[in-house]
Design a protein around this motif. Structure first.
Motif, mmCIF file in Angstrom:
data_model
loop_
_atom_site.group_PDB
_atom_site.id
_atom_site.type_symbol
_atom_site.label_atom_id
_atom_site.label_comp_id
_atom_site.label_asym_id
_atom_site.label_seq_id
_atom_site.Cartn_x
_atom_site.Cartn_y
_atom_site.Cartn_z
ATOM 1 N N GLY A 94 0.808 -1.214 0.000
ATOM 2 C CA GLY A 94 0.000 0.000 0.000
ATOM 3 C C GLY A 94 0.840 1.262 0.000
ATOM 4 N N THR A 95 0.340 2.293 -0.667
ATOM 5 C CA THR A 95 1.032 3.577 -0.671
ATOM 6 C C THR A 95 0.023 4.683 -1.009
ATOM 7 N N TRP A 96 0.475 5.932 -1.020
ATOM 8 C CA TRP A 96 -0.397 7.039 -1.369
ATOM 9 C C TRP A 96 0.399 8.035 -2.202
ATOM 10 N N ARG A 97 -0.315 8.926 -2.919
ATOM 11 C CA ARG A 97 0.458 9.842 -3.771
ATOM 12 C C ARG A 97 0.119 11.306 -3.536
ATOM 13 N N ASP A 98 -0.644 11.588 -2.487
ATOM 14 C CA ASP A 98 -0.855 13.006 -2.173
ATOM 15 C C ASP A 98 -0.067 13.352 -0.906
ATOM 16 N N ASP A 99 -0.610 14.231 -0.096
ATOM 17 C CA ASP A 99 0.180 14.745 1.025
ATOM 18 C C ASP A 99 -0.093 14.007 2.332
ATOM 19 N N ILE A 100 0.949 13.887 3.138
ATOM 20 C CA ILE A 100 0.786 13.392 4.509
ATOM 21 C C ILE A 100 -0.089 14.408 5.249
ATOM 22 N N ARG A 101 -1.101 13.913 5.941
ATOM 23 C CA ARG A 101 -1.965 14.820 6.694
ATOM 24 C C ARG A 101 -1.291 15.190 8.021
ATOM 25 N N ILE A 102 -1.239 16.487 8.318
ATOM 26 C CA ILE A 102 -0.546 16.943 9.536
ATOM 27 C C ILE A 102 -1.535 17.575 10.509
ATOM 28 N N ASP A 103 -1.443 17.169 11.757
ATOM 29 C CA ASP A 103 -2.160 17.839 12.829
ATOM 30 C C ASP A 103 -1.106 18.605 13.639
ATOM 31 N N MET B 284 6.868 21.393 8.528
ATOM 32 C CA MET B 284 6.622 21.504 7.099
ATOM 33 C C MET B 284 7.136 20.241 6.387
ATOM 34 N N ILE B 285 6.386 19.811 5.363
ATOM 35 C CA ILE B 285 6.825 18.655 4.562
ATOM 36 C C ILE B 285 6.721 19.019 3.089
ATOM 37 N N GLU B 286 7.809 18.837 2.370
ATOM 38 C CA GLU B 286 7.772 18.996 0.920
ATOM 39 C C GLU B 286 7.332 17.636 0.367
ATOM 40 N N ASN B 287 6.016 17.442 0.267
ATOM 41 C CA ASN B 287 5.482 16.106 -0.021
ATOM 42 C C ASN B 287 5.946 15.533 -1.350
ATOM 43 N N LYS B 288 6.204 16.409 -2.302
ATOM 44 C CA LYS B 288 6.646 15.922 -3.601
ATOM 45 C C LYS B 288 7.967 15.157 -3.487
ATOM 46 N N GLU B 289 8.770 15.532 -2.508
ATOM 47 C CA GLU B 289 10.073 14.876 -2.329
ATOM 48 C C GLU B 289 10.013 13.674 -1.389
ATOM 49 N N CYS B 290 8.875 13.462 -0.739
ATOM 50 C CA CYS B 290 8.744 12.357 0.224
ATOM 51 C C CYS B 290 8.751 11.018 -0.510
ATOM 52 N N ASN B 291 9.470 10.019 0.035
ATOM 53 C CA ASN B 291 9.406 8.683 -0.580
ATOM 54 C C ASN B 291 8.558 7.716 0.251
ATOM 55 N N ARG B 292 7.806 8.248 1.185
ATOM 56 C CA ARG B 292 6.834 7.483 1.989
ATOM 57 C C ARG B 292 7.466 6.291 2.701
ATOM 58 N N CYS B 293 8.577 6.561 3.403
ATOM 59 C CA CYS B 293 9.258 5.476 4.111
ATOM 60 C C CYS B 293 8.546 5.122 5.402
ATOM 61 N N MET B 294 7.635 5.973 5.857
ATOM 62 C CA MET B 294 6.815 5.731 7.054
ATOM 63 C C MET B 294 7.479 6.159 8.367
ATOM 64 N N HIS B 295 8.760 6.548 8.340
ATOM 65 C CA HIS B 295 9.406 6.808 9.629
ATOM 66 C C HIS B 295 8.697 7.896 10.434
ATOM 67 N N CYS B 296 8.454 9.048 9.809
ATOM 68 C CA CYS B 296 7.857 10.151 10.580
ATOM 69 C C CYS B 296 6.460 9.783 11.071
ATOM 70 N N ILE B 297 5.732 9.041 10.254
ATOM 71 C CA ILE B 297 4.376 8.630 10.646
ATOM 72 C C ILE B 297 4.447 7.620 11.792
ATOM 73 N N SER C 13 11.102 -3.873 6.267
ATOM 74 C CA SER C 13 10.442 -2.569 6.276
ATOM 75 C C SER C 13 11.191 -1.584 5.388
ATOM 76 N N ASN C 14 10.437 -0.634 4.823
ATOM 77 C CA ASN C 14 11.041 0.438 4.028
ATOM 78 C C ASN C 14 11.382 1.659 4.891
ATOM 79 N N ARG C 15 11.185 1.531 6.180
ATOM 80 C CA ARG C 15 11.385 2.661 7.090
ATOM 81 C C ARG C 15 12.836 3.151 7.040
ATOM 82 N N ILE C 16 13.021 4.411 6.832
ATOM 83 C CA ILE C 16 14.301 5.107 6.720
ATOM 84 C C ILE C 16 15.166 4.517 5.595
ATOM 85 N N SER C 17 15.649 3.294 5.753
ATOM 86 C CA SER C 17 16.493 2.707 4.699
ATOM 87 C C SER C 17 15.733 1.594 3.982
ATOM 88 N N ALA C 18 16.286 1.189 2.854
ATOM 89 C CA ALA C 18 15.622 0.168 2.034
ATOM 90 C C ALA C 18 15.674 -1.187 2.731
#
Lengths: 437, 382
Positions: free
Chosen positions: A238-247, A297-310, B291-296
């Motif tokens: 699963g993935t997404w292609r718009d912006d991470i929602r921020i609260d 702030m997140i420059e979503n276009k540059e995000c590769n959706r690695c999930m870490h921040c989430i 996991s794809n978290r931070i690194s591949a």
């Protein structure tokens, strides 16, 4: 009194972790007493003999199960694995000890009513020993005799509305993560897609027509809890292609220490106060985050959706809303040519019923693999042998830089004749008019 | 033990036959709070090790108590799980990908009695039946294969080494004290039914002796061309062999220095067994993740080439794993997975910190990928 002495296995009863030896012993006792008055259809002392033969393996350092054995139920080529003991005189209860793979429900949710029905059937017609669950995901029934196979299948299909799983050169039982059932990260309904494709491809699942095994696994997000990227010939992530929602208020709550980071996953140790710069922004692999005053702030276009921040701030950051999945293909364990992970084929596709676009990709790949794959060649190996270009050709998917880590570093491009103006056929005599021999 | 028919008529196998119905549908088995809030979960937290809380848009909460289980499980044990689920969870339960059991309740007040009940249950031998843990930065349950309990090709047992390892790592299962999650997996041979090749720590059964050849039976039991084609290193060729009685049979010959001990020939031909008491044992791999978290995602790397099978408790294996875990616990950064840590400090430092010997076996010499693992830079550490 135990039928066989098991001094080596007995040493696995101590220690805190649940002991399978203790469990097998209690099962042997329950069968011997048979308070439920079950009309056992396989030897009552099957579990005693299982402990006995396992003890012998502990003594020898070698298995005592024979190779294979072709057994099954009528019309299916998979779902049952034949197994025979190589010391049948000594351990007659496990002389035949076949496995059934039972297709597990999505997300491995159960009602106790249903689990008990499975137990009743398996106590009656089998050893009562299971795996919850096998590596691929099935409920595994370990140990029954050949005459019981059709009986079990009949009861399973007629009374439990339940089918077998896959084995051999077919579609193996697909499996999924918990997904939207109980996870806020899930970008599509893994259980719905897994179920849909399992039903759609029942024929491929039960009747081996492939060069080798083929696995589907469904991960709801790039955290990959079912390890699809390492284990599946087709990994749906699963993935997404718009912006991470921020609260932003919740961001401040994390910064202020009101909410523990990473869902309190680090609670067993004092890591000091949460530092958003160090723990989130500086660890972002694409450096697409920064603070502007009190705003994250997140420059979503540059995000590769690695999930870490989430993962670190699940109450402040949420997956986007334009969701779908990526399809990666070709993962496998090391046999034969070394381990492979899945490679990106479809960066983004919507996961909406009836999933026609996804099925078209699957079927194009199967057509190619069934035509060109050698005996026991996994999809990943065929991709290596014939090249990624061939995969694009058979699926009709356009090349995209998202499919590669980097472009090739050799120029040995296999130009096709129709790609080069004038084609490959030339007149050597015409050439020689201008170039002497 | 009289035979009891299910209703199946062997003379008419197609009569009333039901096939191709697939699994039971997932939502037949959702607890009400899951059915109601599916797709509408907002966030989760882990109030304490072994307990998860998921918050829905509706304001509903579901509390999950996770406990470890041996994946090899009897119906007696499953019935006990059912009893607990009936008592506390309205008759619903689920299992995780990593063989944990999850009991879900919809009210915080139901959590403690459930945990207390689970922790109070022990097997006669003294081990916990349902140890609560396996969340967050713990070491959760080990995914594994069959081993000597049911498989024909294993180079080690599965349930035994897993039990021994989890006993040694038990404190890590119960607590959130590591820098990040750490996943341990076991596969009892190279077939890797458990696909352990992307785990933080992988325990892998491995053979070290080429197949024995049962010449007298080989041609009767096997398709010789299939056995030959099965070999990834082309080490097998056809051979005529003279038996003791002077008769000649068709068989195969193995070029032993070429054998990589994968056992693929044995899979195709039962007359080529590899299993051996001294030859078989365990390889330890480390640093993988999915996991794809931070690194591949990463493959696990071989860090110990061989440890003998020391049944019943595999002490050298568990001691080695503990050393790796402790070195990682001590020196990795918060959020850093074991493989990320090893890459940051350098593998030379990894071997030093984990007190592992680096032997020639650990340098890749298998085909093309090998070159990419050698060092083509002057960047190294003393």
């Amino acid at each position: 009194m135990a039928k066989h002495k098991t001094p080596l296995l007995d040493q696995l009863e101590s220690g805190p972790w649940p002991s399978f030896v203790s469990d097998l012993k209690q099962q042997a006792e329950v069968r011997a007493k048979n308070e439920a008055k079950v009309e056992f259809q396989i030897p009552e002392d099957v579990v005693e003999d299982l402990l006995g033969v396992l003890e012998l393996s502990y003594k020898h350092g070698r298995t005592h199960w024979k190779h294979g054995g072709i057994v099954g139920v009528f019309g299916y080529g998979g779902g049952v694995i034949g197994r025979y003991c190589d010391q049948p005189q000594q351990f007659s209860g496990v002389a035949h000890f076949h496995t059934l793979r039972v297709n597990q429900p999505g997300g491995k949710f159960y009602t106790t009513e249903y689990l008990r029905q499975l137990c009743d059937l398996w106590d009656f017609r089998g050893s009562g020993v299971t795996n919850m669950h096998g590596s691929t995901g099935d409920i595994i029934f370990l140990g029954t005799t050949t005459p019981q196979l059709e009986e079990i299948f009949y009861e399973m299909t007629h009374k439990l509305n339940q089918d077998l799983g896959g084995s051999g050169s077919n579609l193996r039982t697909p499996s999924d993560c918990i997904g939207q059932a109980r996870c806020e990260y899930a970008c599509y309904d893994t259980q719905a897609l897994c179920y849909h494709l399992t039903q759609e491809y029942q024929d491929e699942l039960h009747r081996p027509a492939f060069p080798y095994k083929f696995k589907f696994k469904f991960d709801g997000c790039p955290n990959c809890c079912v390890a699809s990227i390492a284990r599946a010939d087709m990994s749906y992530i699963g993935t997404w292609r718009d912006d991470i929602r921020i609260d932003q208020e919740a961001v401040q709550a994390y910064i202020g220490g009101e909410i523990a980071p990473n869902a309190n996953d680090h609670s067993g140790r004092d890591w000091g106060p949460f530092d958003i710069q160090k723990e989130v922004i500086d660890l972002c692999p694409t450096e697409c985050m920064w603070m502007e005053g009190k705003k994250l702030m997140i420059e979503n276009k540059e995000c590769n959706r690695c999930m870490h921040c989430i993962n670190v701030m699940p109450r402040a950051l949420r997956i986007g809303e334009d969701r779908g999945l990526s399809i990666l293909v070709g993962a496998k364990a090391p046999i034969l040519d070394g381990a492979q992970m899945s490679s990106m084929l479809v960066p983004f596709i919507k996961a909406e019923e009836p999933y026609d676009e996804i099925k078209e990709i699957i079927e194009n790949i199967w057509d190619w693999w069934m035509e060109e794959g050698k005996n026991r060649e996994r999809l990943g190996e065929l991709m290596k042998r014939q090249g990624f270009q061939k995969l694009l050709e058979v699926t009709g998917i356009d090349p995209d830089p998202r499919m590669v880590q980097e472009p090739r570093s050799n120029p040995y491009i296999f130009w096709k004749e129709d790609e080069v103006p004038g084609g490959f056929q030339r007149d050597i005599n015409e050439f020689r008019k201008y170039h002497q021999r | 033990m009289a035979f009891v028919s299910s209703g199946y008529n062997p003379d008419k196998p197609m009569e009333d036959r039901i096939t191709d119905i697939g699994p039971r549908k997932y939502d037949d088995f959702y607890p009400p709070v899951i059915a109601k809030n599916k797709g509408k979960w907002v966030y989760h937290e882990v109030p304490k090790p072994g307990v998860l809380m998921h918050m829905a848009e509706s304001g509903d909460k579901v509390f999950t108590v996770r406990c470890g289980g041996a994946r090899l499980m009897s119906t007696t044990h499953i019935r006990e799980i059912c009893e607990i689920a009936d008592k506390h969870c309205g008759g619903y339960v689920r299992f995780t990908t990593r063989n944990n059991i999850e009991f879900m309740v919809d009210d915080e007040k139901k959590v403690d009695p459930l945990v207390k009940d689970l922790e109070s249950r022990k097997f006669k031998g003294g081990s916990y039946k349902f140890p609560v843990g396996g969340t967050g930065t713990s070491i959760t349950n080990i995914v594994h294969t069959q081993g000597w309990i049911h498989c024909h090709t294993p180079a080690t047992d599965a349930s035994g080494p897993v039990k021994a390892t989890m006993d040694v790592l038990f404190d890590y299962f119960k607590d959130h004290k590591l820098p990040a999650k750490l996943r341990v997996s076991l596969a009892c041979c190279l077939n890797m039914c458990g696909a352990v090749h992307c785990s933080d720590i992988a325990i892998l059964g491995y053979h070290r002796k080429p197949p024995m050849l049962d010449h007298e039976y080989l041609d009767k039991m096997c398709e010789v061309p299939l056995a030959i084609a099965a070999c990834p290193t082309a080490a097998i060729k056809p051979a005529k062999v003279e038996l003791k009685d002077g008769s000649k049979v068709n068989s195969v010959a193995v070029n032993e220095p070429r054998c990589m001990f994968c056992g693929n020939c044995y899979t195709m031909c039962p007359s080529m067994p590899l299993a051996d008491t001294e030859g078989d044992g365990i390889v330890i791999m480390a640093g993988g993740k999915v996991s794809n978290r931070i690194s591949a995602p990463k493959f696990s790397k071989v860090v110990v080439a061989f440890i003998p099978n020391e049944a019943p408790r595999w002490p050298k294996t568990t001691e080695t794993i503990k050393k790796i875990v402790e070195a990682y616990e001590k020196s990795a950064n918060k959020y850093e997975r074991l493989g990320e840590w090893a890459e940051r400090i350098g593998w030379e430092r990894f071997f030093e910190k984990c007190e592992l010997e680096f032997t020639h076996h650990l340098i890749d010499d298998f085909r093309d990928p090998a070159y990419f693992t050698w060092r083509q830079t002057t960047h190294f550490k003393f």
